[in-house]
Design a protein around this motif. Structure first.
Motif, mmCIF file in Angstrom:
data_model
loop_
_atom_site.group_PDB
_atom_site.id
_atom_site.type_symbol
_atom_site.label_atom_id
_atom_site.label_comp_id
_atom_site.label_asym_id
_atom_site.label_seq_id
_atom_site.Cartn_x
_atom_site.Cartn_y
_atom_site.Cartn_z
ATOM 1 N N VAL A 97 39.138 46.105 51.711
ATOM 2 C CA VAL A 97 39.463 44.677 51.829
ATOM 3 C C VAL A 97 40.642 44.490 52.782
ATOM 4 N N ILE A 98 41.664 45.326 52.614
ATOM 5 C CA ILE A 98 42.834 45.211 53.490
ATOM 6 C C ILE A 98 42.458 45.522 54.929
ATOM 7 N N GLY A 99 41.623 46.551 55.123
ATOM 8 C CA GLY A 99 41.164 46.896 56.469
ATOM 9 C C GLY A 99 40.470 45.717 57.130
ATOM 10 N N ILE A 137 40.819 42.561 56.340
ATOM 11 C CA ILE A 137 41.784 41.480 56.573
ATOM 12 C C ILE A 137 42.562 41.746 57.869
ATOM 13 N N ILE A 138 42.925 43.015 58.065
ATOM 14 C CA ILE A 138 43.660 43.359 59.278
ATOM 15 C C ILE A 138 42.786 43.120 60.514
ATOM 16 N N LEU A 139 41.525 43.497 60.367
ATOM 17 C CA LEU A 139 40.581 43.279 61.478
ATOM 18 C C LEU A 139 40.502 41.788 61.810
ATOM 19 N N ALA A 140 40.411 40.986 60.743
ATOM 20 C CA ALA A 140 40.352 39.540 60.950
ATOM 21 C C ALA A 140 41.644 39.037 61.588
ATOM 22 N N THR A 141 42.778 39.560 61.126
ATOM 23 C CA THR A 141 44.065 39.170 61.706
ATOM 24 C C THR A 141 44.102 39.523 63.189
ATOM 25 N N ALA A 142 43.561 40.702 63.488
ATOM 26 C CA ALA A 142 43.604 41.190 64.874
ATOM 27 C C ALA A 142 42.864 40.256 65.826
ATOM 28 N N THR A 143 41.792 39.658 65.331
ATOM 29 C CA THR A 143 41.007 38.796 66.220
ATOM 30 C C THR A 143 41.805 37.572 66.671
ATOM 31 N N PHE A 144 42.868 37.242 65.956
ATOM 32 C CA PHE A 144 43.719 36.136 66.379
ATOM 33 C C PHE A 144 44.582 36.519 67.573
#
Lengths: 256, 308
Positions: free
Chosen positions: A119-121, A123-130
């Motif tokens: 889940v954290i991975g 979330i980080i991936l999603a954060t990265a797309t920003f």
């Protein structure tokens, strides 16, 4: 009655997940904020002055490495605390006296720790797309590496939790071994960028294989072959499983 | 039906070389309350821990309702509930969640009605949504019991259930144990409060230095080993025991004001009525009369000292 103690596995899994939800800020916000900082510093400030690595922008290049960094530290810390805590509070007696075999206990604890890491991975991936343009060439492999790494290092964390006799020991492997290995494991650079002999030395760093395989699933490029990455991860997992089987058979550090 | 618990030639030697248990044999019948008595370090907790699987054993076999604790682990373990000596709770969990967790861990499907019943029995229902860290010591101990009962065990171990517990809670605990027994549960408790064993147990086992010194029906034990004493407080002091009373073994105490007669409680003719009759014949008047029976404690101290 025979078969698998599903209720037992579920009880552990649910309790462990509840623990994560209780500490949701610690468990989710921290890695997200840390990752955002990495992107601002490495991706934004420094990355803008760096050339592309293997045809990929520097900001995008470090995404797999950053996720891997969090996966490793999160898996290890979640799983190790998960099993260390009952030892510390004394509630371990209940786990040991329950009609639960080693495999069932491990599925519960490691499954919960790995779930949280995945889940954290994500979330980080999603954060990265920003912050940057992320492409994923091999999504299936990406997910496979994500799962495999989370599981393997949750197993490893579980071992550390059983081994640890105090909180210092619990923290020592993640901070003194895993974090340095990750930073030197090509999370922020391609090991091709290193001068010799460091390039060859790096090949002895297990994290290189993890990061490389994971990055390959994103951009199709890696420092080592994807087969080697898979083989390494699976091999390490097998080692952890063997160690665990031994622990549960002998009761090492669990039963006097 | 096989015994609910059967132990044969059980031995435990810790890595330090300390022999905690030596060739212990014990068989527990369904529905009984068995008290394991022994001083600190006698091996009581080691014995319980081995049966419950939290300590490994060196030798011997153990079966629970005929199921070997190694070969039929699940069948054996599911029947056992353990309340350990030390309070150990996940302090962040609520009472209800931690009890539910225990039930699940032991492989039972959720049963909210049953859990509610246990919590009500233990006066914990009002506290069900309170985190265990916020409870008093006595309440925490009740939670430990609720957890041990959560999976409907047939055999319940209570390791020093009332150590450091106030009088009220101890009474409650005893009442609970009786209630559980009425429902058919077998209970094994360890204690060094002899009073507790005397109050509750059907059978008593005395353990010391890792050896089970004796296992006996409590009443039979008390009868067999119990001594009774008759103490007479005299109206006027006696200088010496009169010759006419020589056939009784009497002791004169407190400057001749007290006459003490010790006798075997088991004997058919205690000699007591005859003694009293003779005293009145001799005109020896007494103000007070008191009889006492030796307690399990006396018996226990006697046994342990003899073995030492």
């Amino acid at each position: 009655m025979s078969g698998i103690n599903l209720h037992g596995i579920w009880a552990i899994y649910r309790t462990e997940m509840a623990r994560s939800i209780r500490t949701v800020w610690q468990s989710v916000a921290t890695p997200v904020i840390t990752t955002a900082l990495y992107f601002i510093v490495f991706g934004g400030a420094i990355g803008s002055r760096m050339s592309h690595v293997g045809g990929v922008g520097y900001g995008a290049f470090i995404v797999p490495g950053l996720i891997m960094l969090s996966l490793l530290t999160q898996s290890i810390s979640n799983a190790s605390i998960g099993i260390y805590f009952p030892k510390f509070t004394g509630t371990m007696f209940e786990i040991l006296s329950a009609p639960l075999n080693a495999v069932e206990a491990v599925i519960g604890y490691v499954g919960a720790a790995a779930t949280k890491s995945v889940v954290i991975g994500l979330i980080i991936l999603a954060t990265a797309t920003f912050f940057t343009d992320v492409r994923i060439l091999h999504p299936v492999w990406m997910v496979a590496f994500l799962l495999l790494t989370s599981l393997t290092f949750s197993l490893f964390g579980f071992l550390i939790g059983i081994w640890a006799k105090n909180f210092e020991q619990l923290a020592i492997i993640p901070s003194l071994v895993i974090t340095p290995l990750t930073f030197l494991g090509g999370a922020f650079y391609s090991i091709d960028m290193l001068p010799q002999p460091w390039r060859t030395v790096s090949l002895f760093n297990p994290v290189v294989y993890l990061v490389s395989g994971f990055r390959w699933s994103f951009y199709g490029l890696g420092d080592v072959g994807v087969g080697a990455s898979l083989a390494f991860t699976a091999g390490f997992m097998a080692l952890c499983l063997i160690a665990l089987a031994w622990i549960f058979r002998t009761g090492w550090r669990l039963k006097p | 039906m096989p015994a609910i618990l059967s132990i044969e030639a059980l031995g435990k030697q810790y890595k330090s070389g300390h022999k905690a248990l030596e060739s212990v044999d014990l068989s527990i019948e369904r529905g009984e309350i068995f008290a394991l008595l022994g001083p600190n370090g006698a091996g009581k907790t080691t014995l319980i821990s081995i049966i419950c699987g939290t300590v490994t054993r060196s030798t011997g076999t153990i079966t629970v309702a005929g199921h070997d604790i190694d070969h039929a682990r699940r069948e054996a373990r599911q029947r056992i509930g353990l309340v350990p000596q030390e309070i150990a709770l996940d302090m962040f969990s609520t009472v209800l969640n931690t009890v539910r967790f225990s039930r699940g861990l032991f492989g039972k499907a959720p049963d909210p009605a049953y859990i509610e019943e246990i919590l009500r029995d233990l006066s914990l229902w009002d506290k069900r949504n309170v985190r265990t860290m916020e409870l008093s010591g006595g309440m925490k101990r009740r939670v430990m019991i609720a957890k041990a009962l959560s999976h409907e065990p047939e055999l319940l171990f209570l390791d020093e259930p009332t150590a450091g517990v106030d009088v009220n809670l101890r009474r409650d605990m005893w009442a609970l144990v009786r209630k559980l027994r009425e429902r058919g549960m077998t209970i094994i408790l360890t204690t060094h409060y002899i009073e507790e064993a005397e109050e509750m147990a059907d059978r008593v086992g005395v353990i010391n230095g890792g050896r089970l010194l004796l296992v006996e029906d409590k009443d039979a034990l008390m009868r067999k080993m119990g001594k009774r004493q008759l103490t007479l407080t005299l109206q006027a002091p006696l200088a010496a025991i009169p010759e006419q009373l020589a056939e009784w073994s009497l002791v004169l105490a407190e400057d001749g004001l007290r006459l003490i007669y010790s006798f075997d409680a088991q004997a058919e003719d205690t000699g007591m009525p005859a003694l009293l009759h003779r005293l009145s014949e001799l005109g020896i008047a007494y103000r007070d009369l008191d009889t006492s029976r030796s307690t399990l404690e006396d018996i226990f101290v006697n046994l342990v000292e003899k073995a030492a």
